[in-house]
Design an enzyme around this catalytic site. Structure first.
Site, PDB file in Angstrom:
ATOM      1  N   ASP A   1       0.835  -1.198   0.000  1.00 27.11           N
ATOM      2  CA  ASP A   1       0.000   0.000   0.000  1.00 27.11           C
ATOM      3  C   ASP A   1       0.873   1.253   0.000  1.00 27.11           C
ATOM      4  O   ASP A   1       2.091   1.194   0.254  1.00 27.11           O
ATOM      5  CB  ASP A   1      -0.912  -0.010   1.232  1.00 27.11           C
ATOM      6  CG  ASP A   1      -2.100   0.927   1.101  1.00 27.11           C
ATOM      7  OD1 ASP A   1      -2.333   1.450  -0.011  1.00 27.11           O
ATOM      8  OD2 ASP A   1      -2.797   1.135   2.100  1.00 27.11           O
TER       9      ASP A   1
ATOM     10  N   GLU B   1       2.675   5.242  -4.003  1.00 24.38           N
ATOM     11  CA  GLU B   1       2.739   6.281  -5.036  1.00 24.38           C
ATOM     12  C   GLU B   1       4.115   6.975  -5.142  1.00 24.38           C
ATOM     13  O   GLU B   1       4.404   7.440  -6.247  1.00 24.38           O
ATOM     14  CB  GLU B   1       1.642   7.317  -4.781  1.00 24.38           C
ATOM     15  CG  GLU B   1       0.237   6.786  -4.960  1.00 24.38           C
ATOM     16  CD  GLU B   1      -0.170   5.804  -3.884  1.00 24.38           C
ATOM     17  OE1 GLU B   1      -0.845   4.809  -4.208  1.00 24.38           O
ATOM     18  OE2 GLU B   1       0.213   6.009  -2.715  1.00 24.38           O
TER      19      GLU B   1
ATOM     20  N   ASP C   1      -8.887   3.292  -2.974  1.00 20.92           N
ATOM     21  CA  ASP C   1      -9.845   3.757  -1.977  1.00 20.92           C
ATOM     22  C   ASP C   1     -11.114   4.283  -2.637  1.00 20.92           C
ATOM     23  O   ASP C   1     -11.300   5.494  -2.803  1.00 20.92           O
ATOM     24  CB  ASP C   1      -9.211   4.841  -1.107  1.00 20.92           C
ATOM     25  CG  ASP C   1      -8.049   4.296  -0.280  1.00 20.92           C
ATOM     26  OD1 ASP C   1      -7.920   3.061  -0.190  1.00 20.92           O
ATOM     27  OD2 ASP C   1      -7.285   5.098   0.275  1.00 20.92           O
TER      28      ASP C   1
END
Length: 912
Positions: free
Chosen positions: A408, A411, A583
């Site tokens: 997770d 980015e 999300d």
């Protein structure tokens, strides 16, 4: 100009005075044209004075991302594509089909710009063009001609029409040519990892990046007969440009449950028990960051997830044929140097190796902010990072014996601007600079559309509670308000690159005028000899950490296929990772757009995709969750996941959702062999798993924007309910009346409809419409409560006859886990003239027998049957045979296939 067998190179010089639009102009460029394969043409434009100092600014290294190469035989004379160019008034080029002259890409009439922080070219497009792809986006399936796709990976949730997590700079275009029956398709891939934009406008597409070079790959989409199609184009992109996706382990196609908010092992066990008691199959249980001690990677909270109890819990899962997957965040907590009790060994081991990205202003490690506090990020350009990452995962596996890893925040996500922890580590651990779910006054009162109708009384209470909380918040300061600065547009300075505030401002939903916000700063520096910056590599962090995790898991599970699920991905990520949609929200719109999101990943070489079922953020309700559990049962990756501070949404929480889930999962598990076979073709041929209707019926322009329905492989049509409080759904049956026929999955009765008719179908809450395409043979297995149980159950076949009374299909088999299986088997099925035959290649042994065969569209009851199996005639007098309304059911076949359904080739003749 210098010509070669495969193409030519030429020098380009700037035409006219410098414009310094959004950077410093590059005066001298190299043009390189290469006919790489019959179907692929490559055009590169880059500075002609490249050296070690500036190479990574302009060239995406093949060591990072696959660079397609010449096949050693294609020339301009035998290519599907041709390039022509002119210098009048400036250099322009166009790509056409060699066979027809169709123009598929043209910069004619536009200026090509090449600066050190800005490059741009514009291609002319046909009117009302049909372009697809440019993942990752939360947008309509057909992108349209008033859309800007930004590629700069951000942690901003599923922002509709904004940049999100992934970067796939390629599109596929379909042209229906005014309904002439001569549909054509082609693709364009721009191999560049810098921040970039694609501006789709009425008659043009503008391609802009804030660095790098032009490295364009044009795909003809043509097959051997000269025709072109979207599916062929997609395969050319996947197999030829980025690499075929990984073959996933069999168990990963089961249903998984996760929540940010499982407070301890007892809660986790109650979830497992809840699914068991409700008789809903559960394959995997996942942990979000609740498992961690103080939100730190590779740790277990000693109070809620102690190591000994965690081992016992996972052992219990494994004993039941179930699996466990924990989260690993992409940041590594930097401990407080003045507090000995704050020591954190994973950071210290990495620091000793010098594996972290650095702050260029100090030369020290870069310190951003995330869940645990000030943190650093691994530098995946140095080998020590891989060795350290592997070691940490292996050590954690000894404590918590996971079966895969979920990556997770890749980015990479940071909760502050710049290296905010620099000089402040003595403040660690710091609270994130925002309130968390479940913090005071942070209750979530969002519910799906239609909730006020289906749950009127509860909706009134929710509205009142939400208003009360909002009133208190309006007069309460819960956290200090951070100070912000405003940065206007910067002006290009000769010899200088402004990395944090580049002159061209990307249309980023999070970054705004500064790329500092929300991630590692662009000027952060890597430890390679060129001191490559994050400005060049930002969009590759997720790609790199997923690759590193895949490599690490090869050591954790020697000889087994690694299972990783990553959030930020790049073109080619499918070779190592699965992906979930990030999300999303518990809304009907979010569920609907998950289909478009999935299709873009199918065409981009990452088929192991799924959305957070029932929604991640906000509260779901029984209506939405029932429909979403049904829909996701036909996505490759299937997981229910939501955030804390919202209601629990496990499938057993509502009786209606439980029933909808049991029915949908039963279908999914019976089709596991079919889905696994689809992945075999994806892995070996670059084929798609989920498919847009337009891909399968390319001549039907009415399907060009359709995605409320989709195909699972070539054989199954899925028509989900996507709006609240209804018990019907409308859908089309492509090709009907034009050579295609359909059967209802549940009854196997033929569909009656007119060509292109939007048919109203019954869809009670627990039901999802599934239809079988005529001409398909589907191998099934009796569904069990786990994938392992299902895999050991008997096989059956559904033979759905087309209008000519024929059908075909295939089945791929292996052990479901080995990276290189010791044995495999491929079974081909054909049915024609009343004869069903199997052709078997390979030596893998699958013990379950073939129990029965069902023929949909059978003309009548056969007079008798004859069978050969393994080259020997077998008696059929003990076979059960039942015929009703065109459906023939034959049972008792297991008597002849007890040693394994596919151990011998079979021929079954129906004598009508």
């Amino acid at each position: 100009m210098a010509e070669s067998v495969s193409g030519f190179t030429a020098d380009l010089t700037i035409a006219g005075p410098h414009c310094q639009a959004f950077g410093n102009d590059i005066d001298a460029l190299t043009l390189e044209v290469q006919y790489q394969t019959k179907q692929r043409l490559n055009v590169k434009i880059y500075p002609n004075n490249l050296d070690a100092a500036n190479y990574t600014r302009y060239i995406l290294s093949p060591s990072l991302v696959l660079a397609p190469e010449w096949d050693g035989k294609t020339t301009g004379n035998n290519s599907d594509l041709s390039l022509t160019w002119t210098n009048d008034p400036t250099f322009q080029f166009k790509i056409t089909r060699s066979s027809s002259g169709e123009e598929i890409f043209s910069t004619y009439g536009h200026v090509i710009v090449f600066e050190d922080q800005f490059i741009e070219l514009v291609t002319n497009m046909v009117d009302d063009y049909n372009v697809y792809g440019l993942a990752e986006n939360i947008h309509d399936w057909r992108l349209g001609n008033n859309f800007t796709q930004t590629f700069y990976a951000v942690d901003a949730g599923n922002t509709v029409d904004g940049n999100v997590y992934g970067t796939y700079p390629w599109y596929q275009e379909t042209r229906y040519n005014n309904g002439t029956g001569n549909t054509t398709a082609h693709g364009v891939y721009a191999r560049n990892a810098h921040g970039q934009e694609w501006l789709l406008r009425n008659t043009t597409i503008t391609y802009r990046t804030i660095g790098g070079s032009f490295d364009l790959y044009f795909l003809s989409g043509e097959s051997g007969d000269g025709s072109s199609s979207a599916l062929t184009t997609i395969s050319q992109f996947i197999s030829g440009c980025v690499g075929n996706p990984a073959m996933q382990m069999y168990w990963t196609f089961g249903f998984n449950q996760c929540r940010w908010g499982y407070q301890n092992i007892s809660v986790m066990q109650s979830i497992v028990d809840g699914y068991r008691d409700a008789n809903i199959p559960l394959e995997g249980v996942w942990n979000d960051i609740d498992i961690y001690s103080l939100y730190r990677d590779f740790t277990n909270d000693p109070n809620t997830y102690p190591v000994d109890e965690m081992r016992a819990f996972v052992a219990g899962l494994h004993a039941n044929g179930q699996h466990y997957v924990p989260i690993v965040d992409s940041n590594i907590y930097a401990p407080n140097p003045d507090n000995a009790s704050d020591a954190y060994a994973p950071f210290e081991r990495a620091a000793a190796l010098g594996t972290f990205i650095r702050d260029p202003t100090t030369g020290d490690f870069y310190y951003g902010d995330n869940w645990p506090g000030f943190s650093s990020w691994a530098d995946w350009l140095v080998e020590s990072s891989q060795a350290w990452w592997t070691s940490e995962l292996m050590a954690w596996h000894n404590d918590t014996p996971f079966d895969g890893i979920w990556i997770d925040l890749s980015e990479p996500s940071s909760f502050c601007a710049g290296s905010c922890g620099n000089g402040r580590l003595t403040e660690n651990p710091v609270h994130p600079p925002f309130l968390l779910p479940n913090d005071p006054l942070q209750a979530n009162y969002n519910y799906p559309e239609g909730f006020n109708i289906s749950n009127a009384t509860e909706a009134a209470s929710v509205t009142a509670a939400s208003a009360s909380q909002a009133s208190i918040l309006s007069t309460t300061t819960l956290l200090p308000v951070p100070t912000t600065t405003t940065q206007g547009r910067t002006v290009p300075t000769p010899g200088v690159r402004n990395l944090n505030f580049p002159p061209y401002v990307l249309n980023s939903v999070l970054a705004g005028h500064s790329l500092l916000k929300g991630s590692v700063a662009p000027n952060a520096t890597h430890n390679d000899p060129s001191n490559t910056t994050e400005y060049e590599l930002h969009n590759l962090f997720g790609y790199s950490i997923s690759n590193a995790t895949y490599t690490a898991l090869l050591s954790v599970f020697p000889g087994k296929r690694p299972f990783t699920v990553g959030r930020s991905t790049f073109a080619g990520s499918g070779k190592t990772t699965a992906h979930w949609g990030g999300d999303n929200t518990s809304t009907w719109g979010s569920m609907f757009l998950s289909i478009s999101q999935a299709l873009t990943f199918m065409m981009s070489g990452l088929p192991m995709f799924g959305a957070d079922t029932c929604g991640f953020s906000g509260n779901t309700d029984y209506d939405l969750c029932s429909r979403w559990m049904e829909l996701s049962a036909f996505f490759p990756f299937y997981r229910n996941h939501n955030v804390k501070a919202t209601i629990s949404q496990e499938a057993f929480r509502w009786s209606s959702v439980a029933e909808a889930s049991r029915r949908a999962i039963s279908i999914r598990y019976s089709l596991l062999t079919y889905m696994y076979t689809l992945f075999y073709y994806a892995h070996t041929e670059g084929a798609t798993v989920m498919r847009a209707l337009a891909w399968e019926w390319p001549e039907d322009a009415s399907l060009s924007g359709a995605y409320a329905q989709f195909m699972l492989g070539p054989s199954l049509l899925i028509t989900p309910v996507l709006i609240p409080n209804v018990d019907t759904v409308r859908g089309v049956f492509p090709g009907i009346g034009e050579g295609t026929n359909w059967y209802d999955w549940y009854t196997l009765q033929p569909v009656t409809a007119q060509p292109r008719e939007n048919v109203t179908l019954s869809a009670p809450l627990e039901h999802i419409n599934v239809h079988i395409r005529g001409g398909s043979i589907l191998p099934l297995q009796t569904p069990g409560n786990t994938t392992a149980a299902t895999k050991s159950n008997p096989y059956s076949l559904i033979v759905a006859l087309d209008e000519s009374g024929e059908a075909s299909g295939s089945l791929y088999l292996d052990d479901g886990e080995s990276l290189v299986p010791n044995a495999t088997k491929l079974v081909q099925f054909t049915y024609a003239s009343g004869r069903l035959t199997t052709t078997v290649s390979g030596s893998y042994q699958a013990p379950p027998p073939l129990a029965n065969i069902t023929v949909a569209g059978a003309p009548c009851v056969p007079k008798n049957m004859s069978m050969t199996y393994g080259g020997q005639h077998r008696p059929t007098h003990n076979f059960g045979m039942k015929y009703d309304a065109g459906v023939l059911h034959v049972s008792g076949i297991h008597e002849h296939t007890r040693g394994g359904a596919w151990e011998g080739e079979m021929e079954l003749m129906f004598h009508y």
